[in-house]
Design an enzyme around this catalytic site. Structure first.
Site, PDB file in Angstrom:
ATOM      1  N   HIS A 143       5.394  -0.977  -7.279  1.00  0.00           N
ATOM      2  CA  HIS A 143       4.539  -1.859  -6.483  1.00  0.00           C
ATOM      3  C   HIS A 143       4.739  -1.610  -4.979  1.00  0.00           C
ATOM      4  O   HIS A 143       3.771  -1.458  -4.238  1.00  0.00           O
ATOM      5  CB  HIS A 143       4.855  -3.314  -6.847  1.00  0.00           C
ATOM      6  N   GLU A 144       6.004  -1.567  -4.545  1.00  0.00           N
ATOM      7  CA  GLU A 144       6.275  -1.414  -3.106  1.00  0.00           C
ATOM      8  C   GLU A 144       5.809  -0.051  -2.583  1.00  0.00           C
ATOM      9  O   GLU A 144       5.227   0.043  -1.514  1.00  0.00           O
ATOM     10  CB  GLU A 144       7.775  -1.606  -2.826  1.00  0.00           C
ATOM     11  N   HIS A 147       2.121   0.147  -1.935  1.00  0.00           N
ATOM     12  CA  HIS A 147       1.689  -0.366  -0.620  1.00  0.00           C
ATOM     13  C   HIS A 147       1.683   0.779   0.404  1.00  0.00           C
ATOM     14  O   HIS A 147       0.803   0.836   1.261  1.00  0.00           O
ATOM     15  CB  HIS A 147       2.638  -1.456  -0.124  1.00  0.00           C
ATOM     16  N   GLU A 204      -2.211  -7.031  -2.555  1.00  0.00           N
ATOM     17  CA  GLU A 204      -1.144  -7.284  -3.536  1.00  0.00           C
ATOM     18  C   GLU A 204      -1.586  -6.864  -4.932  1.00  0.00           C
ATOM     19  O   GLU A 204      -0.842  -6.220  -5.677  1.00  0.00           O
ATOM     20  CB  GLU A 204      -0.777  -8.775  -3.545  1.00  0.00           C
TER      21      GLU A 204
HETATM   22 ZN    ZN Z   1       3.424  -6.464  -2.424  1.00  0.00          ZN
END
Ligand code: ZN
Length: 271
Positions: A143-144, A147, A204
């Site tokens: 997830h990170e 980004h 997100e």
């Molecule tokens: Zn995030």
């Protein structure tokens, strides 16, 4: 009288039209088109990959200097973070060959992790009780890192920059005195912040989607992501919700959407 009336009505309209033109020129003339990995969304950012790397590296160096004594450089937790990050980085690197990836584990009893623009990752030991396994950690890192590869920070910066310019022009068309100008600008700032909320939620959600595919490509069972976000959901309801939850509101909806993307991720999963 009539001129005064038309002046009051026309000025804001002219200002809005001018703001639209200026923002459009800056947006189309000074940014480059970019396609996000996995979700294939078109976005416009001004910072190049190299500039994002420099920005992230400076911030990373600052953090490492500040928390020098908290850097973990041996032991099981260190080995786990290096092991999982290496596999996620290898996958993300195919989408961003220009990024230089690094991961640092900091001894800090805070449940959080983040990836700076350009590929510098920081993990706090406090998140490990929540991630529990390599697959749980791969959920967070996927997830990170998403980004960063989807250039979310650069996209947000561009949006904030253009919003500020538009607000300054519009306030100039509405206000008649300097103090009015300050008030209108502040009000537009509040409105702008409220309008950016759905935008950051969309980022997100996109990071969840890309991250899920990344973890699968890296050889981690994507079904484990659902288990992680469910643990987050439970932890968020406790007396002290994890810091990770402040940027990543883990609602039921999130777990449901992950279930929707699961078939796509499972197709890419090779144990
Ligand atoms: Zn995030």
């Amino acid at each position: 009288m009539k001129t005064l009336f038309s002046l009051i009505v026309a000025r804001p309209l002219i200002a809005i039209a001018l703001a639209v033109v200026v923002v459009a020129v800056l947006y189309l003339g000074f940014t480059h088109r970019q396609t996000t990995p996995v979700t294939h969304r078109t976005e416009h950012v001004r910072l190049t990959d190299k500039e994002q790397m420099e920005l992230g590296s400076q911030e990373y160096a600052k953090t490492l200097r500040q928390y020098r004594r908290r850097i973990v450089s041996s032991g099981a937790a260190y080995a786990e973070v290096q092991r999982v990050a290496k596999r996620i980085e290898a996958v993300a690197g195919r989408d961003k060959p220009g990024f230089v990836w690094r991961v640092t584990l900091l001894r800090k009893n805070v449940a959080n992790a983040y990836c700076l623009p350009g590929g510098k990752i920081v993990v706090y030991t406090g998140i490990l009780p929540l991630t529990r396994s390599d697959a749980g950690l791969a959920t967070v890192l996927g997830h990170e890192v998403a980004h960063a590869t989807a250039e979310h920070a650069a996209e947000r910066m561009e949006r904030e920059h253009l919003t500020k310019i538009a607000a300054a022009i519009i306030a100039g068309g509405v206000a008649f005195t300097p103090s009015q100008y300050v008030h209108v600008l502040a009000a537009l700032g509040v409105a702008g912040a409220a309008a950016s909320l759905p935008f950051s939620r969309a980022q997100e959600s996109e990071a969840d989607h890309i991250g899920l595919v990344y973890m699968a490509r890296a050889g981690y069972d994507p079904r484990q992501a659902k288990a992680f976000w469910k643990r987050m959901l439970r932890a968020s309801k406790g007396k002290e919700p994890p810091e990770f939850a402040s940027d990543h509101p883990s609602d039921k909806h999130r777990v449901e959407r992950i279930a929707e993307w699961l078939p796509e991720a499972e197709r890419e999963y090779k144990p």
